[in-house]
Design an enzyme around this catalytic site. Structure first.
Site, PDB file in Angstrom:
ATOM      1  N   HIS A  83       0.550  -1.383  -0.220  1.00 41.86           N
ATOM      2  CA  HIS A  83       0.083   0.147   0.297  1.00 41.86           C
ATOM      3  C   HIS A  83       0.880   1.521   0.215  1.00 41.86           C
ATOM      4  O   HIS A  83       0.853   2.492  -0.413  1.00 41.86           O
ATOM      5  CB  HIS A  83      -0.752   0.050   1.119  1.00 41.86           C
ATOM      6  CG  HIS A  83      -2.144  -0.713   1.319  1.00 41.86           C
ATOM      7  ND1 HIS A  83      -3.133  -1.062   0.073  1.00 41.86           N
ATOM      8  CD2 HIS A  83      -2.050  -3.048   1.012  1.00 41.86           C
ATOM      9  CE1 HIS A  83      -3.355  -1.899  -0.048  1.00 41.86           C
ATOM     10  NE2 HIS A  83      -3.693  -2.502   1.080  1.00 41.86           N
ATOM     11  N   GLU A  84       1.832   1.199   0.237  1.00 41.94           N
ATOM     12  CA  GLU A  84       2.798   2.441   0.232  1.00 41.94           C
ATOM     13  C   GLU A  84       3.474   2.189  -1.240  1.00 41.94           C
ATOM     14  O   GLU A  84       3.628   4.004  -1.655  1.00 41.94           O
ATOM     15  CB  GLU A  84       4.039   1.619   1.629  1.00 41.94           C
ATOM     16  CG  GLU A  84       3.801   2.144   2.551  1.00 41.94           C
ATOM     17  CD  GLU A  84       3.184   3.795   3.432  1.00 41.94           C
ATOM     18  OE1 GLU A  84       3.380   4.609   1.997  1.00 41.94           O
ATOM     19  OE2 GLU A  84       2.918   3.817   4.062  1.00 41.94           O
TER      20      GLU A  84
END
Length: 213
Positions: A83-84
């Protein structure tokens, strides 16, 4: 007599071809099955193919290495990295966050590594997990319940410690428990739902990785 001679030649050739075929099967990689070595070799290849398909990213070995260092489930760390940066070591955010775990130069400075190359996967994973470990210890010391330590840590990681502190102070002023993530999340939702949504997404991806791996 001529027919008999050619018949024997044909039989000999067939025997030679059969023996050559058996030797080819014997050289096949993989364990033999009841049907012979060749079918088992095909099964072996399929098994190896499935193992390769179960890999999350080409950085799994780094994720596992640094997850172990902070006693964290590697699948949870993988969900954070996904998700980063979507596992892109060259990812750069509009505010200058870099690499797999989207770290800013101020993080490298915080850990006394001002010259750190944040696009280097190993450096990025090392500093990112050091930051997470520090956040876990901080919220544990503040008395946050175990089930919420990760959520507060991810919130701080996502939006910054100062922004999280302001939301917690506002929750406290309204008579809410500032150590309860559900209460603090309602404060976030009044202004920007992105941080609670980020945490929900990480937890959802982690659950999915746990089912698949």
């Amino acid at each position: 007599m001529v027919h008999t001679h050619w018949f024997r030649v044909i039989v000999c050739l067939l025997v030679l071809f059969s023996l050559q075929g058996l030797r080819t099967c014997d050289r096949t990689v993989g364990p033999a099955s009841e049907e012979g070595a060749c079918p088992a070799a095909s099964l072996y290849w399929m098994q190896r193919k499935n193992v390769r398909e179960r890999r999350l990213s080409r950085y799994d070995f780094l994720i596992k290495k640094y997850a172990d260092r902070i006693d964290m489930d590697w699948r949870l760390l993988a969900a954070i990295v996904y998700h980063e940066s979507k596992f892109d070591e060259q990812a750069t955010s509009p505010v200058g966050a870099k690499g797999l775990m989207q770290l800013r130069d101020i993080t490298a400075l915080h850990f006394d590594m001002p010259e750190a190359d944040l696009y280097d996967p190993e450096t990025n994973m090392m500093l990112g997990t050091m930051l997470l470990e520090e956040l876990f210890a901080k919220f544990r010391k503040e008395g946050v319940a175990d089930e919420d330590i990760l959520r507060f840590s991810l919130a701080s990681y996502n939006v910054g410690g100062g922004a999280l502190a302001r939301r917690r102070a506002e929750a406290d002023s309204l008579g809410m428990d500032s150590n309860d993530w559900a209460a603090v999340a309602t404060i976030f939702d009044r202004e920007d739902h992105s941080t609670p949504a980020y945490i929900d997404a990480v937890e959802s991806t982690y659950a999915r990785y746990c089912q698949r791996y």
